[in-house]
Motif scaffolding. Structure first.
Motif, PDB file in Angstrom:
ATOM      1  N   SER B 163       0.839  -1.206   0.000  1.00 21.51           N
ATOM      2  CA  SER B 163       0.000   0.000   0.000  1.00 21.51           C
ATOM      3  C   SER B 163       0.870   1.252   0.000  1.00 21.51           C
ATOM      4  N   ALA B 164       2.027   1.183   0.665  1.00 19.29           N
ATOM      5  CA  ALA B 164       2.956   2.326   0.618  1.00 19.29           C
ATOM      6  C   ALA B 164       3.466   2.528  -0.803  1.00 19.29           C
ATOM      7  N   ALA B 165       3.718   1.411  -1.488  1.00 19.95           N
ATOM      8  CA  ALA B 165       4.194   1.509  -2.872  1.00 19.95           C
ATOM      9  C   ALA B 165       3.147   2.196  -3.739  1.00 19.95           C
ATOM     10  N   LYS B 166       1.873   1.846  -3.523  1.00 18.39           N
ATOM     11  CA  LYS B 166       0.811   2.453  -4.323  1.00 18.39           C
ATOM     12  C   LYS B 166       0.665   3.941  -4.019  1.00 18.39           C
ATOM     13  N   VAL B 167       0.711   4.284  -2.748  1.00 19.06           N
ATOM     14  CA  VAL B 167       0.593   5.704  -2.373  1.00 19.06           C
ATOM     15  C   VAL B 167       1.703   6.505  -3.048  1.00 19.06           C
ATOM     16  N   ARG B 168       2.915   5.939  -3.042  1.00 20.42           N
ATOM     17  CA  ARG B 168       4.049   6.647  -3.655  1.00 20.42           C
ATOM     18  C   ARG B 168       3.920   6.721  -5.162  1.00 20.42           C
ATOM     19  N   LEU B 169       3.419   5.659  -5.747  1.00 19.55           N
ATOM     20  CA  LEU B 169       3.198   5.666  -7.192  1.00 19.55           C
ATOM     21  C   LEU B 169       2.234   6.782  -7.579  1.00 19.55           C
ATOM     22  N   HIS B 170       1.147   6.889  -6.851  1.00 19.20           N
ATOM     23  CA  HIS B 170       0.138   7.898  -7.197  1.00 19.20           C
ATOM     24  C   HIS B 170       0.678   9.305  -6.971  1.00 19.20           C
ATOM     25  N   ARG B 171       1.457   9.465  -5.906  1.00 17.00           N
ATOM     26  CA  ARG B 171       2.060  10.780  -5.648  1.00 17.00           C
ATOM     27  C   ARG B 171       3.037  11.144  -6.760  1.00 17.00           C
ATOM     28  N   ALA B 172       3.815  10.144  -7.176  1.00 20.99           N
ATOM     29  CA  ALA B 172       4.801  10.396  -8.241  1.00 20.99           C
ATOM     30  C   ALA B 172       4.106  10.765  -9.547  1.00 20.99           C
ATOM     31  N   ARG B 173       3.054  10.019  -9.882  1.00 17.13           N
ATOM     32  CA  ARG B 173       2.323  10.334 -11.116  1.00 17.13           C
ATOM     33  C   ARG B 173       1.765  11.747 -11.058  1.00 17.13           C
ATOM     34  N   ARG B 174       1.249  12.102  -9.897  1.00 18.24           N
ATOM     35  CA  ARG B 174       0.656  13.434  -9.758  1.00 18.24           C
ATOM     36  C   ARG B 174       1.712  14.520  -9.933  1.00 18.24           C
ATOM     37  N   LYS B 175       2.867  14.317  -9.296  1.00 17.64           N
ATOM     38  CA  LYS B 175       3.950  15.305  -9.423  1.00 17.64           C
ATOM     39  C   LYS B 175       4.399  15.437 -10.877  1.00 17.64           C
ATOM     40  N   LEU B 176       4.512  14.319 -11.551  1.00 19.01           N
ATOM     41  CA  LEU B 176       4.920  14.368 -12.965  1.00 19.01           C
ATOM     42  C   LEU B 176       3.874  15.096 -13.810  1.00 19.01           C
ATOM     43  N   ARG B 177       2.620  14.768 -13.572  1.00 22.55           N
ATOM     44  CA  ARG B 177       1.547  15.416 -14.342  1.00 22.55           C
ATOM     45  C   ARG B 177       1.538  16.916 -14.068  1.00 22.55           C
ATOM     46  N   GLU B 178       1.672  17.301 -12.813  1.00 17.16           N
ATOM     47  CA  GLU B 178       1.655  18.735 -12.458  1.00 17.16           C
ATOM     48  C   GLU B 178       2.811  19.480 -13.109  1.00 17.16           C
ATOM     49  N   ARG B 179       3.942  18.827 -13.142  1.00 12.65           N
ATOM     50  CA  ARG B 179       5.110  19.505 -13.704  1.00 12.65           C
ATOM     51  C   ARG B 179       5.032  19.575 -15.230  1.00 12.65           C
ATOM     52  N   LEU B 180       4.583  18.491 -15.857  1.00 23.38           N
ATOM     53  CA  LEU B 180       4.599  18.434 -17.319  1.00 23.38           C
ATOM     54  C   LEU B 180       3.385  19.106 -17.942  1.00 23.38           C
ATOM     55  N   PHE B 181       2.252  18.951 -17.297  1.00 27.16           N
ATOM     56  CA  PHE B 181       1.020  19.524 -17.847  1.00 27.16           C
ATOM     57  C   PHE B 181       0.256  20.237 -16.745  1.00 27.16           C
ATOM     58  N   PRO B 182       0.773  21.357 -16.255  1.00 26.94           N
ATOM     59  CA  PRO B 182       0.056  22.038 -15.175  1.00 26.94           C
ATOM     60  C   PRO B 182      -1.339  22.469 -15.634  1.00 26.94           C
ATOM     61  N   MET B 183      -2.326  22.216 -14.798  1.00 29.67           N
ATOM     62  CA  MET B 183      -3.690  22.633 -15.092  1.00 29.67           C
ATOM     63  C   MET B 183      -3.808  24.113 -14.721  1.00 29.67           C
ATOM     64  N   PRO B 184      -4.804  24.800 -15.282  1.00 27.81           N
ATOM     65  CA  PRO B 184      -4.983  26.205 -14.935  1.00 27.81           C
ATOM     66  C   PRO B 184      -5.032  26.362 -13.418  1.00 27.81           C
ATOM     67  N   GLY B 185      -4.247  27.301 -12.917  1.00 29.18           N
ATOM     68  CA  GLY B 185      -4.237  27.506 -11.476  1.00 29.18           C
ATOM     69  C   GLY B 185      -3.103  26.791 -10.782  1.00 29.18           C
ATOM     70  N   GLU B 186      -2.481  25.834 -11.468  1.00 30.28           N
ATOM     71  CA  GLU B 186      -1.376  25.093 -10.838  1.00 30.28           C
ATOM     72  C   GLU B 186      -0.017  25.732 -11.094  1.00 30.28           C
ATOM     73  N   GLU B 187       0.080  26.535 -12.169  1.00 24.12           N
ATOM     74  CA  GLU B 187       1.383  27.073 -12.548  1.00 24.12           C
ATOM     75  C   GLU B 187       2.037  27.845 -11.401  1.00 24.12           C
ATOM     76  N   LYS B 188       1.238  28.713 -10.753  1.00 21.51           N
ATOM     77  CA  LYS B 188       1.819  29.546  -9.695  1.00 21.51           C
ATOM     78  C   LYS B 188       2.234  28.690  -8.507  1.00 21.51           C
ATOM     79  N   ALA B 189       1.373  27.719  -8.224  1.00 25.01           N
ATOM     80  CA  ALA B 189       1.619  26.889  -7.042  1.00 25.01           C
ATOM     81  C   ALA B 189       2.944  26.150  -7.136  1.00 25.01           C
ATOM     82  N   ARG B 190       3.336  25.796  -8.366  1.00 24.03           N
ATOM     83  CA  ARG B 190       4.501  24.932  -8.461  1.00 24.03           C
ATOM     84  C   ARG B 190       5.801  25.697  -8.714  1.00 24.03           C
ATOM     85  N   ALA B 191       5.685  27.054  -8.812  1.00 25.74           N
ATOM     86  CA  ALA B 191       6.856  27.880  -9.110  1.00 25.74           C
ATOM     87  C   ALA B 191       8.143  27.261  -8.573  1.00 25.74           C
ATOM     88  N   VAL B 192       9.037  26.899  -9.497  1.00 23.61           N
ATOM     89  CA  VAL B 192      10.217  26.112  -9.109  1.00 23.61           C
ATOM     90  C   VAL B 192      11.252  26.985  -8.433  1.00 23.61           C
TER      91      VAL B 192
END
Ligand SMILES: [Zn+2]
Lengths: 130, 192
Positions: B163-192
């Motif tokens: 279950s820890a592996a799954k939680v990490r997988l989903h978190r990783a996918r989310r981080k990748l999606r946010e970085r590669l294809f930020p949705m409207p409103g996410e750009e500011k939040a992720r300012a690198v």
């Protein structure tokens, strides 16, 4: 976080869907019916799902992007295997067992043996990995 | 492509003690194993050490390889385990340094420049985004979404629960999606 909070039937919000998408994008988990209904009615969440699919597709493609290892990698691996093989052969000999693979290899130095193996292998190269 | 019977023959011979058969298996899989090691560790030196250690472990435990999986899949599992050990050793020593350097990628000249360029750009961006993930998130998403290992295998090689592996997988996918294809409103939040 999200500026828009669209609640479809059943009170599922875009945030709820966003939390569920990473788990359901590859069919690993099934989205519950309320989440499915929300996605069917919400362009924003549909767009996000499409982006997840793109990420997964690209990750999958990385599988075939194989790096070219430094030429020293293979001799290094073979030398360490030779050393392990010699220890094992020695162990077997001391225990009076026959050693199947000796064939002179174990007698050579680790580096020399690795070179010899490389030379032989180069002639009949097999490709197992896709 | 792979000739399974040839692989089976080599595995059987290697199990019987034929060193040259094992050497052939190493030759056939080393680039793949190194690539996985590099994707997990993020640098060449660690990748080389991990690959070497993985083959040594495979050699020593070859008798336990049952042949119900591909040899390469078995190597991936061992490599994941070695990389996990290496990373935990590293994280005790120094702050993790992760390479953005993806120019070692074997980019062959492509035949359809426009389409391939677009696909190539996204692939490079994903590679860079992967390298920026924390090592444990990266390990899980690489093993699952790039190398197709099952959750239980990933969990067992990384020494975490499924279950820890799954939680990490989903978190990783989310981080990748946010970085590669930020949705409207996410750009500011992720300012690198
Ligand atoms: Zn929505």
């Amino acid at each position: 976080m999200r500026s828009s909070r669209f609640f479809g039937s059943g009170g599922v919000s875009c945030d709820d869907v966003a939390a569920a998408l990473p788990a359901v994008v590859d069919g690993g988990e099934i989205a519950d019916i309320e989440v499915q209904r929300h996605i069917a009615a919400c362009l924003r969440c549909q767009a996000e799902l499409v982006q997840y699919r793109k990420v997964l597709r690209t990750l999958h493609q990385l599988r075939t992007a194989v790096l070219e290892p430094n030429p020293g990698l293979l001799p290094g691996i073979l030398a360490s295997l030779e050393a392990a093989g010699e220890r094992r052969a020695m162990h077997h000999l001391l225990n009076g067992r026959r050693v199947a693979y000796v064939g002179g290899i174990a007698a050579a130095t680790a580096a020399g043996a690795a070179g010899a193996i490389l030379a032989t292998r180069a002639r009949r190269r097999v490709r197992l990995a896709s | 492509m792979v000739i399974d019977s040839e692989e089976a023959r080599l595995v059987a011979a290697a199990k019987a003690g034929d060193m040259s058969a094992f050497t052939a298996l190493v030759e056939a899989t080393q680039a793949d194993v190194y690539t996985l090691a590099y994707r997990l560790t993020g640098n060449e030196d660690d990748a080389r050490d991990v690959a070497q250690e993985a083959y040594l472990r495979a050699f020593k435990s070859l008798k336990r390889f049952r042949g119900d999986a591909r040899f390469s899949t078995w190597m991936y599992r061992i490599t994941a385990n070695c990389a996990s050990t290496q990373l935990s050793r590293r994280s005790k020593g120094r702050h993790e340094e992760l390479s953005d350097d993806d120019n070692v990628l074997d980019e062959r000249p492509e035949s359809d420049p426009e389409i391939m360029a677009e696909a190539g750009v996204l692939r490079d961006r994903v590679t860079a985004a992967l390298a920026d993930l924390p090592p444990i998130l990266r390990a899980v998403v690489v093993l699952r979404d790039v190398y197709d290992l099952p959750h239980d295998a990933i969990a067992s090689e990384l020494g975490i629960t499924e279950s820890a592996a799954k939680v990490r997988l989903h978190r990783a996918r989310r981080k990748l999606r946010e970085r590669l294809f930020p949705m409207p409103g996410e750009e500011k939040a992720r300012a690198v």
